[in-house]
Structure formats: C-alpha cells, structure tokens
Write a protein that holds these residues in place. Structure first.
Motif, PDB file in Angstrom:
ATOM      1  N   GLY A 235       0.815  -1.213   0.000  1.00  0.00           N
ATOM      2  CA  GLY A 235       0.000   0.000   0.000  1.00  0.00           C
ATOM      3  C   GLY A 235       0.845   1.259   0.000  1.00  0.00           C
ATOM      4  N   ARG A 236       1.928   1.255   0.765  1.00  0.00           N
ATOM      5  CA  ARG A 236       2.824   2.422   0.786  1.00  0.00           C
ATOM      6  C   ARG A 236       3.485   2.620  -0.576  1.00  0.00           C
ATOM      7  NH1 ARG A 236       8.322   3.606   1.886  1.00  0.00           N
ATOM      8  NH2 ARG A 236       8.567   5.615   2.960  1.00  0.00           N
ATOM      9  N   HIS A 237       3.910   1.515  -1.189  1.00  0.00           N
ATOM     10  CA  HIS A 237       4.560   1.614  -2.496  1.00  0.00           C
ATOM     11  C   HIS A 237       3.590   2.127  -3.556  1.00  0.00           C
ATOM     12  CE1 HIS A 237       7.060   0.592  -5.940  1.00  0.00           C
ATOM     13  NE2 HIS A 237       6.057  -0.138  -6.426  1.00  0.00           N
ATOM     14  N   ARG A 238       2.369   1.597  -3.573  1.00  0.00           N
ATOM     15  CA  ARG A 238       1.407   2.000  -4.612  1.00  0.00           C
ATOM     16  C   ARG A 238       0.901   3.425  -4.372  1.00  0.00           C
ATOM     17  NH1 ARG A 238       2.029  -0.126  -8.964  1.00  0.00           N
ATOM     18  NH2 ARG A 238      -0.076   0.552  -9.543  1.00  0.00           N
ATOM     19  N   ALA A 239       0.818   3.851  -3.116  1.00  0.00           N
ATOM     20  CA  ALA A 239       0.338   5.211  -2.833  1.00  0.00           C
ATOM     21  C   ALA A 239       1.423   6.259  -3.022  1.00  0.00           C
ATOM     22  CB  ALA A 239      -0.209   5.284  -1.401  1.00  0.00           C
ATOM     23  N   ASP A 240       2.690   5.806  -3.118  1.00  0.00           N
ATOM     24  CA  ASP A 240       3.822   6.725  -3.309  1.00  0.00           C
ATOM     25  C   ASP A 240       3.787   7.826  -2.245  1.00  0.00           C
ATOM     26  OD1 ASP A 240       6.108   7.784  -4.409  1.00  0.00           O
ATOM     27  OD2 ASP A 240       5.041   8.953  -5.927  1.00  0.00           O
ATOM     28  N   THR A 241       3.879   7.416  -0.986  1.00  0.00           N
ATOM     29  CA  THR A 241       3.743   8.340   0.132  1.00  0.00           C
ATOM     30  C   THR A 241       4.994   8.335   0.993  1.00  0.00           C
ATOM     31  OG1 THR A 241       2.436   8.798   2.136  1.00  0.00           O
ATOM     32  CG2 THR A 241       2.641   6.515   1.474  1.00  0.00           C
TER      33      THR A 241
ATOM     34  N   LEU B 299       1.198   3.070   8.353  1.00  0.00           N
ATOM     35  CA  LEU B 299       0.069   2.559   7.585  1.00  0.00           C
ATOM     36  C   LEU B 299      -0.463   1.266   8.203  1.00  0.00           C
ATOM     37  CD1 LEU B 299       1.184   3.209   3.900  1.00  0.00           C
ATOM     38  CD2 LEU B 299      -0.313   4.579   5.360  1.00  0.00           C
ATOM     39  N   ALA B 300       0.438   0.415   8.708  1.00  0.00           N
ATOM     40  CA  ALA B 300      -0.006  -0.807   9.371  1.00  0.00           C
ATOM     41  C   ALA B 300      -0.845  -0.477  10.605  1.00  0.00           C
ATOM     42  CB  ALA B 300       1.201  -1.655   9.761  1.00  0.00           C
ATOM     43  N   ARG B 301      -0.456   0.540  11.349  1.00  0.00           N
ATOM     44  CA  ARG B 301      -1.210   0.959  12.529  1.00  0.00           C
ATOM     45  C   ARG B 301      -2.587   1.493  12.155  1.00  0.00           C
ATOM     46  NH1 ARG B 301       2.501   5.343  14.666  1.00  0.00           N
ATOM     47  NH2 ARG B 301       0.661   5.813  15.927  1.00  0.00           N
TER      48      ARG B 301
ATOM     49  N   VAL C 220      -6.528   9.274   5.832  1.00  0.00           N
ATOM     50  CA  VAL C 220      -5.069   9.345   5.901  1.00  0.00           C
ATOM     51  C   VAL C 220      -4.490  10.178   4.759  1.00  0.00           C
ATOM     52  CG1 VAL C 220      -2.937   7.982   5.745  1.00  0.00           C
ATOM     53  CG2 VAL C 220      -4.834   7.178   7.156  1.00  0.00           C
ATOM     54  N   PHE C 221      -5.010   9.985   3.546  1.00  0.00           N
ATOM     55  CA  PHE C 221      -4.380  10.571   2.359  1.00  0.00           C
ATOM     56  C   PHE C 221      -5.192  11.748   1.817  1.00  0.00           C
ATOM     57  CE2 PHE C 221      -2.878   6.174   2.401  1.00  0.00           C
ATOM     58  CZ  PHE C 221      -1.511   6.378   2.295  1.00  0.00           C
ATOM     59  N   PRO C 222      -4.514  12.833   1.438  1.00  0.00           N
ATOM     60  CA  PRO C 222      -5.219  13.980   0.860  1.00  0.00           C
ATOM     61  C   PRO C 222      -5.641  13.728  -0.581  1.00  0.00           C
ATOM     62  CG  PRO C 222      -2.862  14.402   0.919  1.00  0.00           C
ATOM     63  CD  PRO C 222      -3.074  13.107   1.633  1.00  0.00           C
ATOM     64  N   SER C 223      -4.897  12.886  -1.292  1.00  0.00           N
ATOM     65  CA  SER C 223      -5.188  12.606  -2.694  1.00  0.00           C
ATOM     66  C   SER C 223      -6.123  11.413  -2.810  1.00  0.00           C
ATOM     67  CB  SER C 223      -3.891  12.322  -3.457  1.00  0.00           C
ATOM     68  OG  SER C 223      -4.160  11.755  -4.720  1.00  0.00           O
ATOM     69  N   ARG C 224      -7.151  11.552  -3.649  1.00  0.00           N
ATOM     70  CA  ARG C 224      -8.087  10.452  -3.841  1.00  0.00           C
ATOM     71  C   ARG C 224      -7.400   9.260  -4.496  1.00  0.00           C
ATOM     72  NH1 ARG C 224     -13.247  14.053  -6.065  1.00  0.00           N
ATOM     73  NH2 ARG C 224     -13.723  15.044  -4.056  1.00  0.00           N
ATOM     74  N   LEU C 225      -6.498   9.525  -5.429  1.00  0.00           N
ATOM     75  CA  LEU C 225      -5.792   8.437  -6.091  1.00  0.00           C
ATOM     76  C   LEU C 225      -4.895   7.700  -5.100  1.00  0.00           C
ATOM     77  CD1 LEU C 225      -5.335   7.015  -8.761  1.00  0.00           C
ATOM     78  CD2 LEU C 225      -3.477   8.620  -9.249  1.00  0.00           C
TER      79      LEU C 225
ATOM     80  N   VAL D  62      -7.075   5.384  -2.918  1.00  0.00           N
ATOM     81  CA  VAL D  62      -7.482   4.141  -3.579  1.00  0.00           C
ATOM     82  C   VAL D  62      -6.304   3.184  -3.682  1.00  0.00           C
ATOM     83  CG1 VAL D  62      -8.331   3.146  -5.725  1.00  0.00           C
ATOM     84  CG2 VAL D  62      -9.376   5.230  -4.821  1.00  0.00           C
ATOM     85  N   ARG D  63      -5.153   3.696  -4.131  1.00  0.00           N
ATOM     86  CA  ARG D  63      -3.996   2.829  -4.332  1.00  0.00           C
ATOM     87  C   ARG D  63      -3.469   2.262  -3.011  1.00  0.00           C
ATOM     88  NH1 ARG D  63      -0.319   6.055  -8.850  1.00  0.00           N
ATOM     89  NH2 ARG D  63      -1.585   5.445 -10.675  1.00  0.00           N
ATOM     90  N   SER D  64      -3.627   3.001  -1.927  1.00  0.00           N
ATOM     91  CA  SER D  64      -3.119   2.523  -0.634  1.00  0.00           C
ATOM     92  C   SER D  64      -3.851   1.279  -0.154  1.00  0.00           C
ATOM     93  CB  SER D  64      -3.257   3.630   0.417  1.00  0.00           C
ATOM     94  OG  SER D  64      -4.633   3.872   0.730  1.00  0.00           O
ATOM     95  N   GLN D  65      -5.019   1.001  -0.719  1.00  0.00           N
ATOM     96  CA  GLN D  65      -5.824  -0.142  -0.281  1.00  0.00           C
ATOM     97  C   GLN D  65      -5.514  -1.423  -1.054  1.00  0.00           C
ATOM     98  OE1 GLN D  65     -10.136   0.975   0.190  1.00  0.00           O
ATOM     99  NE2 GLN D  65      -9.401   2.947  -0.561  1.00  0.00           N
ATOM    100  N   TYR D  66      -4.640  -1.356  -2.054  1.00  0.00           N
ATOM    101  CA  TYR D  66      -4.385  -2.531  -2.881  1.00  0.00           C
ATOM    102  C   TYR D  66      -3.885  -3.705  -2.046  1.00  0.00           C
ATOM    103  CZ  TYR D  66      -4.816   0.358  -7.112  1.00  0.00           C
ATOM    104  OH  TYR D  66      -5.273   1.170  -8.107  1.00  0.00           O
ATOM    105  N   GLY D  67      -2.926  -3.428  -1.169  1.00  0.00           N
ATOM    106  CA  GLY D  67      -2.330  -4.508  -0.391  1.00  0.00           C
ATOM    107  C   GLY D  67      -3.310  -5.138   0.572  1.00  0.00           C
ATOM    108  N   VAL D  68      -3.995  -4.309   1.365  1.00  0.00           N
ATOM    109  CA  VAL D  68      -4.902  -4.861   2.376  1.00  0.00           C
ATOM    110  C   VAL D  68      -6.087  -5.551   1.703  1.00  0.00           C
ATOM    111  CG1 VAL D  68      -6.294  -2.766   2.670  1.00  0.00           C
ATOM    112  CG2 VAL D  68      -6.045  -4.361   4.580  1.00  0.00           C
TER     113      VAL D  68
END
Length: 462
Positions: free
Chosen positions: A327-333, A340-342, A421-426, A429-435
């Motif tokens: 999720g961190r990798h796909r969200a580029d954060t 993010l795990a917390r 958590v994220f200001p960007s909508r994209l 969405v991308r941060s949820q790929y892993g979970v």
C-alpha cells in the motif's frame, strides 16, 4: 536489490497463504467436543465457491472506490443517535449477577457433573460466554469493563503501582492470547469441567497478581488479552458510550479513527484474526491427513501442532506487513509502513468478528436449550439435557453470509481509513491494494474453513 528482495518475499508470503487456502483446514476442538452443529459439504465445486467469495470482496473494493466524496464518508461515520443510558441500579445488578455466575462456574466445575455437555461450567464458558457474550461485544456493545468478574475482585485490593516496563508494550497480551487459545485447542477443556475450572482459577490468580503489582488500569489496558480483545471488538459495535451517554452509531464507525500505538498493537489485532481462524485450524479432513502423515514419519504430534500454530501466526503478521508495504509503495507516500499498518489494522476486526459469528452461531443455537436446562439444576442436571434437534438446510448459507458481511464491512472501513489518511483520492485508492489483496485471500480461506465438515483433530484429546 531491496525492491527485488521485497518482491520475492511478498510472493513467498502470498504463495504460502494460497497454499493454506487449498491445502490445510481448521475447526475447533471444543465445538466438536460439545457436539456442535455439523456441516454438510457445499453443493457447488469448491474452486467456484471460493473464487466467488473472493470476487465479491474484490468487487466491493471497486464499488467503494467510486465513493470519493469525503463529506459523505465523514457523514456516514459521524452519524449517531442518543439512547437512554442505563442507571446505576441496572449496572449494579448486572455486576452482582456476573460475579455470582463466575462463582457458580467455579463451584460447579469442581462439584458438579464431570460430563461436558451436562456441566454448567463448560456450557457457560463455551456456549454462553465464548459463543454468545463475545458476539454481543461486536454486535451490540462492549460491556466487559463493567461485567468482568476478575476486575471486580481486583478493584477493592490495594495496588503496589509498580511502573510497567514500557519496552514490553502490548507484547505480553499477544503472548497471553496465543497461550490461551493454544490451551483451549490442545486440551480437553470442553470435556473436563475440573480442568476448565482450574484454568479459570489460574487465569484469575495471574490477573489479580499482575493488577496488584502494576495497577488495574495498566494491567487491563496493556496486558490482559481478554479485556484488550473485547475492547477492540467493542469499537466495531453499534452501541458505545460517549461523554457518559449511550449512543447508537453505524457498525464499524469508530474504526477509521482508531490509531494503534505501535507494532505490538498491530500484532495483537492480527493475532485476534489468526487465533479466530486457528480455533478451527485443527479439525478438517485435509489437516487430519497431513497430521497423520507427518506424525507417522516420526514428528511428535505436539511439535507438529505447535509448529503449525507459531508458523501460522508469523505468516499472518508477515502477510499483513507485506500488504502495508504494498500500500505504501502503490500510494507513493512519505508515510512509513509501520504507520500505515497501525492505521489499517483495525479494518481486520470485522473479518475476525464475521468468522467468529459464523463459527459459533450453530453451537449457540444447538446448545442454548442445553445451557438453560442445566442452569435450572447445575449440581444435578438431567441425564440427557435437551438440544436443538437440527438446524435448517439454509443455515450453512447464513454462516457463509456472516463471513462475507464481515469482509465487506472491512473493505469499507479500509476505504474510510484511506480517505482519512491521504489527501489525494488516487493515493487513497492505491493505498488499499495490499490490504484488499490480503482480504480476498483470507475470504477464500475463511469460507473454505466454514464450509468444511468437522473432523475430530487427530492426536488431540477433545
């Protein structure tokens, strides 16, 4: 090099979980010992059944992704209605009743019948408390802080108020939860009221001693695994107390705002998810076949079960950490994997609740009349207490629906968390790929477990 190594580890974890879906199984020792409801095999091909369940979760993620209005998400989770708050007299009566029941459970454990299905101790613990009361903490609201009989014994005692070692964090509660479930699965607690009463006494002594040394608040907040698990389940419930008033909210509304303190708390949530599964991990046909083969090759049965237990717990944790990294990798954060795990770990609680309900609902309905009959004469119950004759054919579908609903709620909680958590909508969405990937795999695993008929776990006295 780091990226390549990470991708390789991620493939190993996901491949192992997929192997668990297709090659191992789970069921509870105590449910089987109590004569819980049996399940018939599903009437459709297993692969189609599992892919359909996983697909439902995947599609729900896609549908949730279209909800991009933050004000709407906030309005859903902020909705609430005040309710009449129980008075002090109601709470006092409930506390006295809970303490009296706890004493009765201990007394009948030693003085009552030695047969599990005729023992008030066994029925109250497994049917009334584990099957029914624990479900009430996430279906209604957590009342354990009020009804906990051990806490009632602790509160009047003087406390040494020793400083709790901060370096330990919540790790003792992780170890305690693993130990309690290991004892529950591998010992005949459902058939031996004396042993069950002895375990309850041992738990009470350890809890009272720890609370006296470190103080009740420290012990029950950071160490006691039962209090911590039920408190987390209570965050999923529609009823909660705010500013001293009882309020109604949507189920899971409190979870997106829940920020766990560290890796120890994350590990505890993942452990809740794992032990809820392992509570049924030792009694399906495929596992029985594997166990007999491995033990036949000379591996001690205790080593086999303990190894599967510890490896399974580690795999669940590593899989979740892998999902946070993805999720961190796909969200580029710039946010860390640990953060993010917390944030996303509370989204796992609806999954654990859905599986717990599916796994125990049949036992509660089948043995509820038994508990009522035994409670009328706990020291001399009927020779053959009544049981519900049988559950309708559609009940198996209800159990599977419980699993799916839990996962769908989890998808929404993860979605709302991402938008918090994220200001960007994209990015959200991308941060949820892993979970979401982990949820899909776990959905398939959970459905397969629930659909499997019960098989007595080999090499375990149940």
């Amino acid at each position: 090099m780091v990226t390549t190594r990470w991708r390789r580890r991620r493939r190993v974890v996901l491949a192992t979980l997929l192997w668990l879906v297709t090659g191992t199984g789970v069921a509870t020792a105590h449910s089987g010992g109590l004569g819980g409801s049996a399940r018939d095999p599903i009437a459709v091909p297993t692969w189609l059944f599992l892919l359909t369940g996983g697909g439902v979760v995947g599609v729900s993620f896609l549908l949730a992704s279209f909800v991009t209005d933050r004000n709407l998400v906030d309005a859903i989770h902020d909705w609430g209605r005040p309710l009449p708050t129980p008075g002090r007299l109601v709470r006092l009566v409930a506390r006295v009743g809970a303490l009296a029941l706890f004493v009765a459970v201990l007394v009948t454990g030693y003085l009552g019948p030695s047969t599990g299905v005729r023992s008030l101790t066994v029925l109250v613990v497994w049917v009334g408390w584990w099957g029914g009361y624990v479900a009430s903490t996430y279906l209604l609201g957590n009342t354990w802080s009020t009804l906990n009989p051990v806490r009632m014994l602790v509160d009047p005692l003087p406390s040494l108020e020793r400083a709790y070692p901060d370096r330990l964090g919540a790790w003792p509660s992780v170890a305690g939860l693993l130990l309690l479930v290991w004892v529950e699965v591998t010992t005949p607690l459902a058939d031996d009221p004396r042993l069950l009463a002895t375990v309850l006494v041992a738990y009470t002594l350890v809890t009272v001693g720890g609370a006296v040394v470190f103080g009740p608040d420290q012990w029950f907040d950071r160490v006691d695994p039962i209090s911590r698990a039920l408190r987390l389940y209570g965050r999923l419930a529609p009823l909660h107390v705010a500013d001293g008033r009882l309020r109604l909210r949507l189920p899971g509304a409190d979870l997106p705002d829940t920020v766990l303190d560290g890796r120890d708390d994350v590990a505890f949530v993942v452990t809740i998810l794992f032990v809820t599964t392992y509570d049924g991990f030792v009694a399906t046909g495929p596992w029985a076949g594997v166990a007999r083969t491995v033990v036949g090759a000379g591996v001690p049965s205790t080593a086999l079960y303990l190894g599967a237990y510890l490896v399974g717990a580690a795999l669940f944790y590593l899989a979740y950490r892998a999902s946070a990294r993805l999720g961190r990798h796909r969200a580029d954060t710039y946010l860390t994997t640990t953060y993010l795990a917390r944030r996303f770990a509370p989204a796992l609680l609806p999954i654990a609740a859905g599986y717990h309900l599916a796994h125990n609902l049949g036992t509660v309905l089948t043995l509820g009349p038994t508990l009522a009959a035994v409670a009328t004469a706990p020291l001399s119950p009927p020779a053959s207490p009544p049981q519900l004759a049988g559950l309708p054919a559609w009940f198996g579908g209800l159990e599977l629906a419980c699993v799916l609903v839990g996962h769908l709620v989890a998808v929404w909680v993860a979605h709302a968390t991402a938008y918090d958590v994220f200001p960007s909508r994209l990015q959200a969405v991308r941060s949820q790929y892993g979970v979401t990937a982990v949820m899909v795999v776990y959905t398939m695993l959970s459905l397969w477990i629930v659909a499997e008929p019960y098989v007595a776990p080999p090499f375990i006295a149940t």
